[in-house]
Design an enzyme around this catalytic site. Structure first.
Site, PDB file in Angstrom:
ATOM      1  N   TYR A   1      -8.856   2.283 -13.550  1.00  0.00           N
ATOM      2  CA  TYR A   1      -8.936   3.267 -12.467  1.00  0.00           C
ATOM      3  C   TYR A   1      -9.003   4.901 -12.744  1.00  0.00           C
ATOM      4  O   TYR A   1      -9.149   5.695 -11.727  1.00  0.00           O
ATOM      5  CB  TYR A   1      -7.851   3.334 -11.767  1.00  0.00           C
ATOM      6  CG  TYR A   1      -7.473   1.791 -11.155  1.00  0.00           C
ATOM      7  CD1 TYR A   1      -7.995   0.967 -10.557  1.00  0.00           C
ATOM      8  CD2 TYR A   1      -6.372   1.440 -11.828  1.00  0.00           C
ATOM      9  CE1 TYR A   1      -7.898  -0.445 -10.349  1.00  0.00           C
ATOM     10  CE2 TYR A   1      -5.838  -0.092 -11.339  1.00  0.00           C
ATOM     11  CZ  TYR A   1      -6.583  -0.845 -10.931  1.00  0.00           C
ATOM     12  OH  TYR A   1      -6.342  -2.208 -10.598  1.00  0.00           O
TER      13      TYR A   1
ATOM     14  N   CYS B   1     -10.822  -1.366 -29.531  1.00  0.00           N
ATOM     15  CA  CYS B   1     -12.163  -0.720 -30.072  1.00  0.00           C
ATOM     16  C   CYS B   1     -12.792  -0.749 -28.636  1.00  0.00           C
ATOM     17  O   CYS B   1     -13.623  -1.307 -28.298  1.00  0.00           O
ATOM     18  CB  CYS B   1     -12.957  -1.771 -30.602  1.00  0.00           C
ATOM     19  SG  CYS B   1     -11.695  -2.066 -32.041  1.00  0.00           S
TER      20      CYS B   1
ATOM     21  N   GLY C   1       0.857  -1.290   0.033  1.00  0.00           N
ATOM     22  CA  GLY C   1      -0.072  -0.044   0.025  1.00  0.00           C
ATOM     23  C   GLY C   1       0.776   1.147  -0.057  1.00  0.00           C
ATOM     24  O   GLY C   1       0.196   2.489  -0.099  1.00  0.00           O
TER      25      GLY C   1
ATOM     26  N   GLY D   1       4.746  -3.472  -3.077  1.00  0.00           N
ATOM     27  CA  GLY D   1       4.835  -3.861  -4.590  1.00  0.00           C
ATOM     28  C   GLY D   1       5.028  -2.565  -5.254  1.00  0.00           C
ATOM     29  O   GLY D   1       6.254  -2.242  -5.799  1.00  0.00           O
ATOM     30  N   ARG D   2       4.100  -1.748  -5.455  1.00  0.00           N
ATOM     31  CA  ARG D   2       4.196  -0.348  -6.354  1.00  0.00           C
ATOM     32  C   ARG D   2       5.477   0.349  -6.021  1.00  0.00           C
ATOM     33  O   ARG D   2       6.105   0.953  -6.869  1.00  0.00           O
ATOM     34  CB  ARG D   2       2.984   0.321  -6.125  1.00  0.00           C
ATOM     35  CG  ARG D   2       2.775   1.415  -7.004  1.00  0.00           C
ATOM     36  CD  ARG D   2       1.628   2.317  -6.572  1.00  0.00           C
ATOM     37  NE  ARG D   2       0.598   1.488  -6.016  1.00  0.00           N
ATOM     38  CZ  ARG D   2      -0.606   1.189  -6.782  1.00  0.00           C
ATOM     39  NH1 ARG D   2      -0.673   1.773  -7.949  1.00  0.00           N
ATOM     40  NH2 ARG D   2      -1.668   0.589  -6.421  1.00  0.00           N
TER      41      ARG D   2
ATOM     42  N   GLU E   1       4.547  -6.197   2.526  1.00  0.00           N
ATOM     43  CA  GLU E   1       4.586  -6.634   1.245  1.00  0.00           C
ATOM     44  C   GLU E   1       4.346  -5.567   0.116  1.00  0.00           C
ATOM     45  O   GLU E   1       3.290  -5.256  -0.483  1.00  0.00           O
ATOM     46  CB  GLU E   1       3.171  -7.481   1.129  1.00  0.00           C
ATOM     47  CG  GLU E   1       3.142  -8.598   2.237  1.00  0.00           C
ATOM     48  CD  GLU E   1       1.612  -9.263   2.065  1.00  0.00           C
ATOM     49  OE1 GLU E   1       1.426 -10.274   2.717  1.00  0.00           O
ATOM     50  OE2 GLU E   1       0.712  -8.518   1.734  1.00  0.00           O
TER      51      GLU E   1
HETATM   52  N1  LLP Z   1      -0.210  -7.382  -0.235  1.00  0.00           N
HETATM   53  C1  LLP Z   1      -1.505  -7.373  -0.590  1.00  0.00           C
HETATM   54  C2  LLP Z   1      -2.636  -8.551   0.390  1.00  0.00           C
HETATM   55  C3  LLP Z   1      -2.303  -7.111  -1.560  1.00  0.00           C
HETATM   56  O1  LLP Z   1      -3.495  -7.321  -2.203  1.00  0.00           O
HETATM   57  C4  LLP Z   1      -1.421  -6.051  -2.304  1.00  0.00           C
HETATM   58  C5  LLP Z   1      -2.117  -5.308  -3.482  1.00  0.00           C
HETATM   59  C6  LLP Z   1      -0.362  -5.928  -1.940  1.00  0.00           C
HETATM   60  C7  LLP Z   1       0.233  -6.333  -0.897  1.00  0.00           C
HETATM   61  C8  LLP Z   1       0.660  -4.748  -2.601  1.00  0.00           C
HETATM   62  O2  LLP Z   1       0.404  -3.584  -2.695  1.00  0.00           O
HETATM   63  P1  LLP Z   1       1.172  -2.230  -3.167  1.00  0.00           P
HETATM   64  O3  LLP Z   1       2.547  -2.135  -2.072  1.00  0.00           O
HETATM   65  O4  LLP Z   1       1.540  -2.482  -4.615  1.00  0.00           O
HETATM   66  O5  LLP Z   1       0.066  -1.251  -2.917  1.00  0.00           O
HETATM   67  N2  LLP Z   1      -3.911  -3.144  -9.737  1.00  0.00           N
HETATM   68  C9  LLP Z   1      -3.908  -1.921  -8.840  1.00  0.00           C
HETATM   69  C10 LLP Z   1      -3.265  -2.254  -7.549  1.00  0.00           C
HETATM   70  C11 LLP Z   1      -4.054  -3.458  -6.931  1.00  0.00           C
HETATM   71  C12 LLP Z   1      -3.333  -3.946  -5.688  1.00  0.00           C
HETATM   72  C13 LLP Z   1      -3.728  -5.155  -5.092  1.00  0.00           C
HETATM   73  N3  LLP Z   1      -3.263  -5.640  -4.019  1.00  0.00           N
HETATM   74  C14 LLP Z   1      -3.240  -0.702  -9.590  1.00  0.00           C
HETATM   75  O6  LLP Z   1      -2.763  -0.799 -10.658  1.00  0.00           O
HETATM   76  O7  LLP Z   1      -2.846   0.298  -8.881  1.00  0.00           O
END
Ligand code: LLP
Length: 433
Positions: A330, A356, A254, A289-290, A287
């Site tokens: 989004y 399309c 997050g 990601g982004r 955890e």
């Molecule tokens: N842990 C869990 C349980 C999650 O569901 C997620 C993301 C993460 C970690 C990693 O979150 P981050 O650090 O990346 O915010 N497709 C969307 C984002 C959906 C995220 C889903 N879960 C986008 O393109 O922004």
């Protein structure tokens, strides 16, 4: 984090620097020391390019910020599953957060050990659970009582009587983010309510193979502020207080990034400072990601056509919502810049893809120098949830992925462009009649 696009390099030269790895130099967009146009000349478009240097620097920056919590980082593969990216993060010391058997397979192929993987997700199949346990998974984040029963019985087959699970709490807290990215409000499908978790912890002996030593929360992605995170954490701490065996708190992902030039991402150190006193008796897992990969990646595309219509200028590029779904799904904003810096006066441009769908607009109402067919452009901050969400919609082969190595100079095609033949693999060629 630096997000302002303008800064001076040297005394007179005005250059645009997006982050330490992505900038214009002598009018050409570079990723580390690599001129992106030279890569495009070899590999074509649409093309994802990632800087391993930038993403490992991001990983280290997050680790350092959360050092007061001694947090262990598990990179969330759903953001970017590229094997070279995963290998680089593994070398840097990351574990992995996986949400499917496919992601576990990827993590293992990148060299991770099962014990360095957490397995999360609302709907794990029995086969996936078996695969995880077979590979010695480190943690399973549990979101369902039925799932816990499957885990217990499969663990028994493997004679494993201390399989670590983290029950995922739905803290009934609404995060400040896009509604599709909020997961912690009561109505969401994610996690278990506090009541169910209490009940499970009271009856732990029903699950003899399971070690209930963790709790997991993830209230959403691209979180706007720390308020909801702290509210959720306080609920979690109150819940686990009567169970001193719970020592591990997984705070999920997050952490937000800046998608717009004028934005600055909130300070990680300030967040860690707010969290640290609450978590001093626990070990912490994150955890992200982004925040690791987003600003280390670009999607490069070529302008196919330019047309003026209905008082608008449309630049039709060869990337679309199939390659980068975030704007369509989004309404997400990705900055877009030409690979060659131009000093012509900007005009308002609609950058659209060939798919399309009216939603196939990559960049709406942008001030861009007049684009011509053949010009190349880069969609910024596309390293997270870009390629992993790409599809074959409209029978479009998925793009190639190039990585620039940590030395900043060498690059290679990490994943070749898909072909139309690849897309037919698995379909029977025998006619029905
Ligand atoms: N842990 C869990 C349980 C999650 O569901 C997620 C993301 C993460 C970690 C990693 O979150 P981050 O650090 O990346 O915010 N497709 C969307 C984002 C959906 C995220 C889903 N879960 C986008 O393109 O922004």
């Amino acid at each position: 984090m630096r997000v302002s696009p303008f800064c001076f390099i040297g005394s007179r030269e005005l250059a645009m620097v997006f982050n330490p790895s992505i900038r214009y130099e002598a009018g050409c967009l570079k990723i580390d020391d690599v001129d992106i146009e030279s890569v495009v000349n070899d590999v074509g478009t649409p093309l994802y390019v990632y800087s391993l240097k930038r993403l490992t620097a991001n990983y280290q920056r997050i680790r350092k910020a959360f050092a007061p919590l001694s947090a262990r980082l598990h990179f969330s593969i759903k953001a970017n599953g590229n094997l070279d990216v995963l290998r680089a993060l593994k070398r840097a010391g990351a574990g992995f957060d996986c949400v499917s058997g496919g992601e576990i397979y990827r993590a293992l192929m990148a060299g991770a050990k099962g014990r360095d993987i957490v397995f999360a997700g609302v709907g794990k199949t029995r086969d996936e659970i078996r695969y995880a346990i077979h590979n010695g998974i480190g943690w399973i984040n549990v979101e369902n009582i039925g799932e816990l029963e499957h885990i217990d019985s499969i663990a028994a087959e493997y004679d494993s009587d201390n399989l670590r699970v983290a029950l995922r709490l739905n803290p009934e807290v609404t995060a400040a983010t896009h509604p599709y990215m909020a997961t912690g409000h009561g109505a969401a499908k994610f996690g278990l309510t506090a009541d169910v978790i209490r009940e499970l912890l009271r009856r732990q002996e029903r699950y003899p193979q399971i070690d209930f030593s963790g709790i997991h929360i993830h209230i959403g992605s691209q979180l706007g502020d720390s308020e909801a995170t702290l509210a959720a954490l306080d609920k979690l701490l109150a819940l686990v207080k009567p169970w001193p065996q719970i020592k591990k708190i997984n705070l999920g992902g997050g952490l937000p990034v800046a998608y717009r030039f004028e934005e600055t991402a909130p300070s990680l150190e300030a967040l860690a400072e707010e969290l640290a006193p609450r978590l001093k008796d626990y070990t912490v897992l994150l955890e992200p990601g982004r925040s690791v990969v987003a600003d280390a990646g670009l999607l490069v595309a070529e302008v196919l056509y330019v047309k003026r219509q209905a008082d608008q200028v449309f630049a039709v590029i060869d990337a679309s919502m199939a390659e980068l779904m975030r704007p369509a799904l989004y309404g997400a904003h990705h900055e877009i810049v030409p690979l060659r810096e131009a000093d012509e006066e900007s005009i308002t441009t609609q950058v659209v893809g060939p798919v399309c769908e009216s939603a196939d607009v990559l960049a709406r109402d942008r001030q861009l120098p007049p684009l011509q067919p053949g010009d190349k452009v880069a969609l910024m901050t596309a390293g997270a949830y870009g390629m992993t969400m790409a599809s074959n919609y409209n029978a479009r082969p998925r793009p190639a992925e190039v990585v620039v190595a940590e030395d900043g100079m060498s690059w290679r095609v990490s994943r070749r462009r898909e072909t139309v033949e690849d897309m037919l693999k698995g379909e029977t060629s025998i006619r029905w009649s």
